[in-house]
Every structure is written in structure tokens, then in C-alpha cells.
Design an enzyme around this catalytic site. Structure first.
Site, mmCIF file in Angstrom:
data_model
loop_
_atom_site.group_PDB
_atom_site.id
_atom_site.type_symbol
_atom_site.label_atom_id
_atom_site.label_comp_id
_atom_site.label_asym_id
_atom_site.label_seq_id
_atom_site.Cartn_x
_atom_site.Cartn_y
_atom_site.Cartn_z
ATOM 1 N N LYS A 190 2.711 -10.111 -19.863
ATOM 2 C CA LYS A 190 2.794 -10.886 -21.120
ATOM 3 C C LYS A 190 3.117 -12.361 -20.872
ATOM 4 C CE LYS A 190 3.862 -6.956 -24.040
ATOM 5 N NZ LYS A 190 4.700 -6.367 -25.075
ATOM 6 N N ASN A 196 0.861 -11.069 -26.340
ATOM 7 C CA ASN A 196 0.366 -9.691 -26.216
ATOM 8 C C ASN A 196 -1.024 -9.532 -26.813
ATOM 9 O OD1 ASN A 196 0.821 -9.655 -28.982
ATOM 10 N ND2 ASN A 196 1.625 -7.577 -28.989
ATOM 11 N N ASP A 237 4.413 -8.611 -31.298
ATOM 12 C CA ASP A 237 5.502 -7.642 -31.101
ATOM 13 C C ASP A 237 6.638 -7.861 -32.093
ATOM 14 O OD1 ASP A 237 4.371 -6.234 -28.963
ATOM 15 O OD2 ASP A 237 5.069 -7.726 -27.526
ATOM 16 N N ALA A 260 10.028 -8.178 -23.174
ATOM 17 C CA ALA A 260 10.106 -7.426 -24.427
ATOM 18 C C ALA A 260 11.087 -8.084 -25.395
ATOM 19 C CB ALA A 260 10.529 -5.987 -24.140
ATOM 20 N N ARG A 311 22.204 -7.434 -18.542
ATOM 21 C CA ARG A 311 22.868 -7.135 -17.270
ATOM 22 C C ARG A 311 22.994 -8.418 -16.451
ATOM 23 N NH1 ARG A 311 19.562 -2.776 -13.953
ATOM 24 N NH2 ARG A 311 18.104 -4.519 -13.996
ATOM 25 N N SER A 345 22.807 -14.631 -16.938
ATOM 26 C CA SER A 345 22.134 -15.937 -16.962
ATOM 27 C C SER A 345 20.792 -15.865 -17.691
ATOM 28 C CB SER A 345 21.925 -16.447 -15.524
ATOM 29 O OG SER A 345 21.167 -15.500 -14.802
HETATM 30 P P1 ATR Z 1 10.058 -6.264 -19.968
HETATM 31 O O1 ATR Z 1 8.816 -7.088 -19.989
HETATM 32 O O2 ATR Z 1 9.861 -4.806 -20.248
HETATM 33 O O3 ATR Z 1 11.145 -6.865 -20.797
HETATM 34 P P2 ATR Z 1 11.424 -7.240 -17.609
HETATM 35 O O4 ATR Z 1 11.048 -8.661 -17.882
HETATM 36 O O5 ATR Z 1 11.377 -6.715 -16.219
HETATM 37 O O6 ATR Z 1 10.502 -6.231 -18.430
HETATM 38 O O7 ATR Z 1 12.874 -7.008 -18.221
HETATM 39 C C1 ATR Z 1 13.511 -5.779 -18.161
HETATM 40 C C2 ATR Z 1 14.813 -5.895 -18.936
HETATM 41 O O8 ATR Z 1 15.478 -4.625 -18.910
HETATM 42 C C3 ATR Z 1 15.778 -6.902 -18.373
HETATM 43 O O9 ATR Z 1 16.544 -7.449 -19.420
HETATM 44 C C4 ATR Z 1 16.631 -6.030 -17.446
HETATM 45 O O10 ATR Z 1 17.893 -6.562 -17.154
HETATM 46 P P3 ATR Z 1 18.033 -7.651 -15.949
HETATM 47 O O11 ATR Z 1 17.499 -8.941 -16.494
HETATM 48 O O12 ATR Z 1 19.483 -7.694 -15.658
HETATM 49 O O13 ATR Z 1 17.216 -7.099 -14.809
HETATM 50 C C5 ATR Z 1 16.770 -4.817 -18.314
HETATM 51 N N1 ATR Z 1 17.137 -3.587 -17.589
HETATM 52 C C6 ATR Z 1 16.321 -2.817 -16.813
HETATM 53 N N2 ATR Z 1 16.991 -1.753 -16.337
HETATM 54 C C7 ATR Z 1 18.258 -1.844 -16.814
HETATM 55 C C8 ATR Z 1 19.431 -1.032 -16.690
HETATM 56 N N3 ATR Z 1 19.445 0.092 -15.970
HETATM 57 N N4 ATR Z 1 20.562 -1.447 -17.322
HETATM 58 C C9 ATR Z 1 20.566 -2.584 -18.066
HETATM 59 N N5 ATR Z 1 19.483 -3.382 -18.231
HETATM 60 C C10 ATR Z 1 18.349 -3.024 -17.621
#
Ligand code: ATR
Length: 268
Positions: free
Chosen positions: A66, A87, A102, A131, A152, A155
Site C-alpha cells: 500500500k 489501496n 480503507d 493498516a 509496540r 516511535s
Molecule cells: P500493515 O500494513 O498490516 O499495517 P505493517 O506495516 O508491517 O503491516 O505493520 C504491522 C503493525 O502491527 C505494526 O504496528 C506492528 O508493530 P511494530 O510497528 O512495533 O512492528 C504491529 N504488530 C505486529 N505484530 C504485533 C504484535 N505481536 N504485538 C503488537 N503489535 C504488533
């Protein structure tokens, strides 16, 4: 020749978009075909160019492309510019237009299908990836009184929040705070994991919404056992698809029959 559309992603085999758009086309009498294309992780642009060479009219873009789609398009809608993710791509002879549906899809599902009025509500948005980026502006436009982004990697939450003038924090800062609605925009559920959200985020009547669909994620299970109302993102999927269909075809399909069909597990 029937006009061609498709969803591009990686992985994409699981996508329900072809089924949904075929049903929209049937119901609205639009003559089009809609396929699915798995692009190599390093080959998004190549794949799109090939689709355009074959007279493709439009694409839905899903994980993980995206952000690449936003960079690829020459013109972007106001909502895509706010989100910095795309998207929905629309192709004409010389133009590539990008949009993001979205956010409006999520708000449509919450307000129209679920009957949850967002105005004046305290909302917690979990995640700061593509997302989450796609929905912040639409949630603000829907009139929430507070939007807090938790992630998580704090930043990432802070930079997304700063772009929209809202607050951000880490999960350990949430203790003692509760919300009217908690939206899970993380991909944690896909790995059967849940962000480390304290139960205190939920109060009686809180709506817990997971953008992941078709599975009972650990987040939804936690929300239910803490007394919240738990819903998956199937309605958002159908509503964002309807908005993309409208962007391409200028016709707005009725989402209720297909949503009912998908929820009932019927073959459409
Ligand atoms: P998407 O396009 O689906 O948003 P992404 O850009 O890889 O995919 O983002 C995934 C999101 O899910 C992020 O906010 C990620 O947190 P981090 O930025 O700290 O990586 C979050 N995420 C994925 N697995 C997680 C978990 N087990 N606990 C908490 N947050 C999680």
C-alpha cells in the site's frame, strides 16, 4: 472486451476481493472481470506495469504494497494524501490515480452496519503500520473526541500521530485508561498473537474491532472476556470494496446482501 480489474498483494491467495467484486458487478449489471495477482515482494511496480500493458483499468492493493502504491501513483485523492497509503489504483491512458478507501470502509462498517456512532467517542487505535495509516483521518473526520495511537514500536506511533495532530504512546502507558472503542490495526492476530493491551482498556459497552477478518483473534478473545463487544473486520473489507467499486465505476453497490452471505458462510 470486458474491463479488467484485480487485487495485487503478497500473499493474495486468501483474498475475498474477487468474490466480492464479482458479486457487486453482477448485482449492478457492470460488465467487468476481477482477478488476483501475486506480485513478488521486490516486484510491485513491474507487476503493475505489466497489468497496465494488458489494458488493466484498476487495481486494489493489499499487504505489503500500500505504501509502494502511494509512491507509484501520479495523482492521489485528498484521503490518500492524508494516509500516505493507497489501496485503489485507477488507470487511464496517461494517468495513474490513487485513492484509499480503507478509512471510509471502516467508518461505514462501524456506523451503518454496526450502528456505532463515532462522534464524541474515545478511541484507541492499535498499530502504526499501513493498516493504521489508512484509517486515522477517516476516524477523525467521523468526529471522535479522542484518538490515541498505541504501538509496540512507540516511535512509529509518534510519527503517525504527529502527522495527524493526535496523541501516541506505548502499551505500558495505557494502564488505568479506558476507551469507548478499541480498533486493532496490528497484524498480530495473523500470527495468533495479541498486543499487550491491559484489560482496563475495556469497560462495559466498549466496542473491540479487529481489522483482521475471518478468525477469532486473541485480541477479540481478550476483549470478550473483559466484557467488551468483539467484532472482526469483514464488514470493513466489504465496505472498502464497495467504495473502490464506486471510484472505478461510478456505481455504489448495496453491501448488505454480500455481507450477509459472507457472514452466513453461504456460497455466493
Ligand atoms: P500493515 O500494513 O498490516 O499495517 P505493517 O506495516 O508491517 O503491516 O505493520 C504491522 C503493525 O502491527 C505494526 O504496528 C506492528 O508493530 P511494530 O510497528 O512495533 O512492528 C504491529 N504488530 C505486529 N505484530 C504485533 C504484535 N505481536 N504485538 C503488537 N503489535 C504488533
Amino acid at each position: 472486451m470486458r474491463e479488467r480489474y484485480a487485487v495485487v498483494g503478497n500473499p493474495v491467495a486468501h483474498s475475498k476481493s474477487p468474490q466480492i467484486h464479482a458479486e457487486f458487478a453482477r448485482a449492478t449489471g457492470q460488465d467487468l472481470e476481477y482477478g488476483r495477482i501475486e506480485a513478488p515482494l521486490d516486484g510491485f511496480e513491474r507487476t503493475v506495469e505489466e497489468f497496465r500493458r494488458q489494458a488493466g483499468k484498476g487495481l486494489n492493493v493489499t499487504v505489503p504494497f500500500k505504501e509502494a502504491a502511494f509512491r507509484y501513483c501520479r495523482k492521489a485523492s485528498r484521503r490518500a494524501q492524508a494516509a500516505q497509503v493507497v489501496n485503489t489504483l485507477v488507470f487511464s491512458a496517461s494517468e495513474v490515480f490513487g485513492d484509499t478507501t480503507d478509512g471510509i470502509g471502516l467508518v461505514a462498517d462501524l456506523t451503518r452496519n454496526i450502528g456505532f456512532d463515532l462522534s464524541g467517542k474515545k478511541l484507541l487505535l492499535m498499530g502504526a503500520g499501513g493498516a493504521a495509516q489508512g484509517v486515522v483521518q477517516a476516524l477523525l473526520d467521523a468526529g471522535v473526541s479522542r484518538l490515541l495511537i498505541v504501538n509496540r514500536t512507540v516511535s512509529r506511533a509518534r510519527s503517525l500521530a504527529a502527522r495527524h495532530g493526535v496523541e501516541a504512546c506505548g502499551y505500558d502507558e495505557l494502564h488505568g485508561q479506558s476507551f469507548d472503542i478499541v480498533v486493532n490495526a496490528t497484524s498480530a492476530g495473523l500470527a495468533d498473537e495479541a498486543p499487550s493491551l491491559p484489560d482496563s482498556a475495556f469497560k462495559p459497552g466498549t466496542l473491540a474491532y479487529d481489522m483482521v477478518y475471518g478468525r477469532d483473534t486473541p485480541f477479540l478473545a481478550q476483549a470478550r472476556s473483559a466484557g467488551a463487544r468483539a467484532l472482526d473486520g469483514l464488514g470493513m473489507l466489504v465496505e472498502q470494496a464497495a467504495e473502490s467499486f464506486f471510484v472505478w465505476r461510478g456505481v455504489r453497490p448495496d453491501t448488505r446482501p454480500i455481507l450477509a452471505g459472507l457472514r452466513g458462510g453461504q456460497t455466493l
